[in-house]
Scaffold this active site. Structure first.
Site, PDB file in Angstrom:
ATOM      1  N   CYS A  99     -46.595  12.787 -24.670  1.00 38.17           N
ATOM      2  CA  CYS A  99     -45.149  12.597 -24.452  1.00 38.17           C
ATOM      3  C   CYS A  99     -44.813  12.703 -22.967  1.00 38.17           C
ATOM      4  O   CYS A  99     -45.066  13.736 -22.323  1.00 38.17           O
ATOM      5  CB  CYS A  99     -44.381  13.639 -25.260  1.00 38.17           C
ATOM      6  SG  CYS A  99     -42.658  13.861 -24.767  1.00 38.17           S
ATOM      7  N   CYS A 119     -42.467  15.547 -22.119  1.00 40.16           N
ATOM      8  CA  CYS A 119     -43.181  16.828 -22.157  1.00 40.16           C
ATOM      9  C   CYS A 119     -43.979  17.033 -20.872  1.00 40.16           C
ATOM     10  O   CYS A 119     -44.018  18.138 -20.314  1.00 40.16           O
ATOM     11  CB  CYS A 119     -44.127  16.883 -23.361  1.00 40.16           C
ATOM     12  SG  CYS A 119     -43.305  16.630 -24.957  1.00 40.16           S
ATOM     13  N   CYS A 152     -27.825  31.188 -34.534  1.00 41.80           N
ATOM     14  CA  CYS A 152     -27.184  30.332 -33.530  1.00 41.80           C
ATOM     15  C   CYS A 152     -26.358  31.154 -32.548  1.00 41.80           C
ATOM     16  O   CYS A 152     -25.421  31.858 -32.935  1.00 41.80           O
ATOM     17  CB  CYS A 152     -26.308  29.298 -34.246  1.00 41.80           C
ATOM     18  SG  CYS A 152     -25.082  28.496 -33.203  1.00 41.80           S
ATOM     19  N   CYS A 196     -22.683  30.297 -32.535  1.00 40.62           N
ATOM     20  CA  CYS A 196     -22.019  30.859 -33.716  1.00 40.62           C
ATOM     21  C   CYS A 196     -21.682  32.328 -33.494  1.00 40.62           C
ATOM     22  O   CYS A 196     -20.610  32.804 -33.875  1.00 40.62           O
ATOM     23  CB  CYS A 196     -22.906  30.722 -34.957  1.00 40.62           C
ATOM     24  SG  CYS A 196     -23.391  29.025 -35.343  1.00 40.62           S
TER      25      CYS A 196
END
Length: 441
Positions: A55, A58, A191, A194
């Site tokens: 990748c 990456c 999260c 959150c």
């Protein structure tokens, strides 16, 4: 010899492609063999990159990931998984693209997706922010709304008592069959966003419940546990907030995430969905008292006597008042009216009468102060008066006597034109009119 050199070069190239990191780096290489012991069972905060050697993104990240690992050494663990080689490990955490970075914080079984920049500075900043959240969670003993249930968020000290917990089993009955308006947060316990929203959401829930008399509700769904709801509403990121109103498709909440932003949107929804306020005639003490005590302001109109306007004239005044009451309904004021002369003590306490009828005043019963409409009793005149009130402007005076006055019990208006009181007939049959003339002469 050349063949050997070529083979050695080729081998080196393959190794480089298949391994972006080496044991000399501060990036810890993770595999299915050591992942559980190194990450899941660790008390440390981990940033883990799932990558594929081929990748390009990456490969470009490698240098910054190494720099971040070195800077965070001893503070935050930085690891990397070759998810192309260890596809089962990548699949376990829903890795669908490269590079994918996940933050393993207080709940190692539910890591948070890293959404920050790909520079070493951004990575370090995000790591330190996540570390701060982790420490605060430990300090407060918080994990979410309901710590007693898997995947929930702790209900600490009753502060989140007005956030309604929803799940796959109770959602339809509780929300979709309700006449109320619902703001529903879909969250993940791991999260960070959150967690940041949690106290704002809880505080807003309490204020909204109070200001809307429970007609607007705030709720929360653990999207990692309730997969049916997550799938049905296409939840792809956290937190996601959706607005549910009976008979309508849910819409996304796109406002701010502070308590003030949430409350403002909730009150807008309340005003949009609420029926027009009632306009009550003051026929007894309880009507005035309850209206004024249950609302920030009560708007009192004193209309001309029915004999002066007739039913048609009175109804035209009432229509104007109702129209403005609907326009300002999100202010949640109370609205009452009476006929001129019917409640003289009330008129006197508000200084009504000097400007004629109809008249209007607004009372703040908590401060026992009132403001008087000085302009015309028309849609435009009343609107200007109410707009000034909504901004907290305008002159006020103390209510006469310092309290709501005595209210007389009356029969409500029957909606008809007024009638003059019947007069007794005078019998003059036995009076000699000529005698009056003689006496005068």
């Amino acid at each position: 010899m050349k063949r050997f050199v070529f083979g050695a070069v080729s081998c080196t190239f393959i190794l480089a492609v298949n391994s972006l990191y080496s044991s000399s780096d501060d990036v810890i290489e993770l595999t299915p063999t050591n992942f559980n012991s190194e990450v899941i069972q660790s008390d440390s905060l981990w940033l883990v990159e799932f990558y594929a050697p081929w990748c390009g993104h990456c490969q470009r990240l490698t240098s910054d990931w190494k720099k971040a690992a070195t800077a965070l050494k001893g503070v935050v663990k930085v690891g990397a998984v070759d998810a192309d080689k260890h596809q089962s490990l990548g699949g376990q955490y829903g890795v669908g693209g490269f590079p994918t970075i996940k933050v393993f914080g207080s709940n190692k079984n539910k890591p948070e997706d890293y959404q920050g920049g790909r520079t070493s500075d951004a990575i370090v900043d995000a790591a330190l922010s996540a570390l701060q959240s982790l420490v605060k969670d430990r300090l407060g003993g918080r994990r979410g709304y309901d710590s007693g249930r898997q995947g929930g968020r702790e209900n600490g000290a009753g502060s989140k008592k007005d956030v309604i917990e929803l799940n796959d089993d109770n959602f339809d009955k509780t929300v979709l069959n309700s006449d109320d308006v619902w703001l529903v947060e879909f969250f993940a316990p791991w999260c960070g966003h959150c967690k940041n929203l949690e106290p704002e959401w809880a505080a807003a829930a309490t204020e909204v419940k109070e200001q809307t008399k429970g007609k607007i509700k705030l709720a929360a769904v653990d999207a990692t546990v309730n997969q049916m709801l997550t799938s049905r509403y296409g939840i792809r990121g956290f937190p996601t907030i959706k607005i549910f109103q009976k008979g309508e498709d849910p819409i996304d909440y796109d406002g701010g995430r502070s308590k003030a932003d949430i409350v403002t949107r909730a009150l807008d929804l309340f005003s949009e969905s609420a029926p027009p306020p009632e306009l009550l005639e003051i026929i007894n003490e309880s009507i005035l008292t309850k209206t004024c005590e249950d609302h920030q302001l009560c708007i009192i109109s004193v209309l001309p006597h029915i004999l002066d306007t007739g039913a048609a004239g009175r109804n035209s005044y009432l229509e104007v008042i109702l129209k403005l009451a609907d326009k300002y309904k999100k202010k949640m004021w109370g609205w009452v009216w009476t006929e001129a002369g019917a409640q003289l003590d009330l008129e006197k306490s508000l200084g009504i009468g000097g400007f004629g009828y109809p008249a209007m005043a607004a009372i703040n019963s908590r401060k026992m102060k009132f403001a008087l409409l000085k302009g015309s009793f028309s849609e435009q005149g009343i609107n200007e008066f109410l707009r000034e009130l909504s901004f907290g402007r305008g002159s006020t005076s103390p209510v006469g006597g310092g309290a709501l006055p005595k209210i007389y019990i009356l029969e409500p208006w029957d909606g008809k034109d007024g009638e003059l009181p019947a007069e007794d007939d005078i019998d003059l049959s036995d009076v000699e009119l000529d005698d009056f003339g003689k006496d005068e002469l």
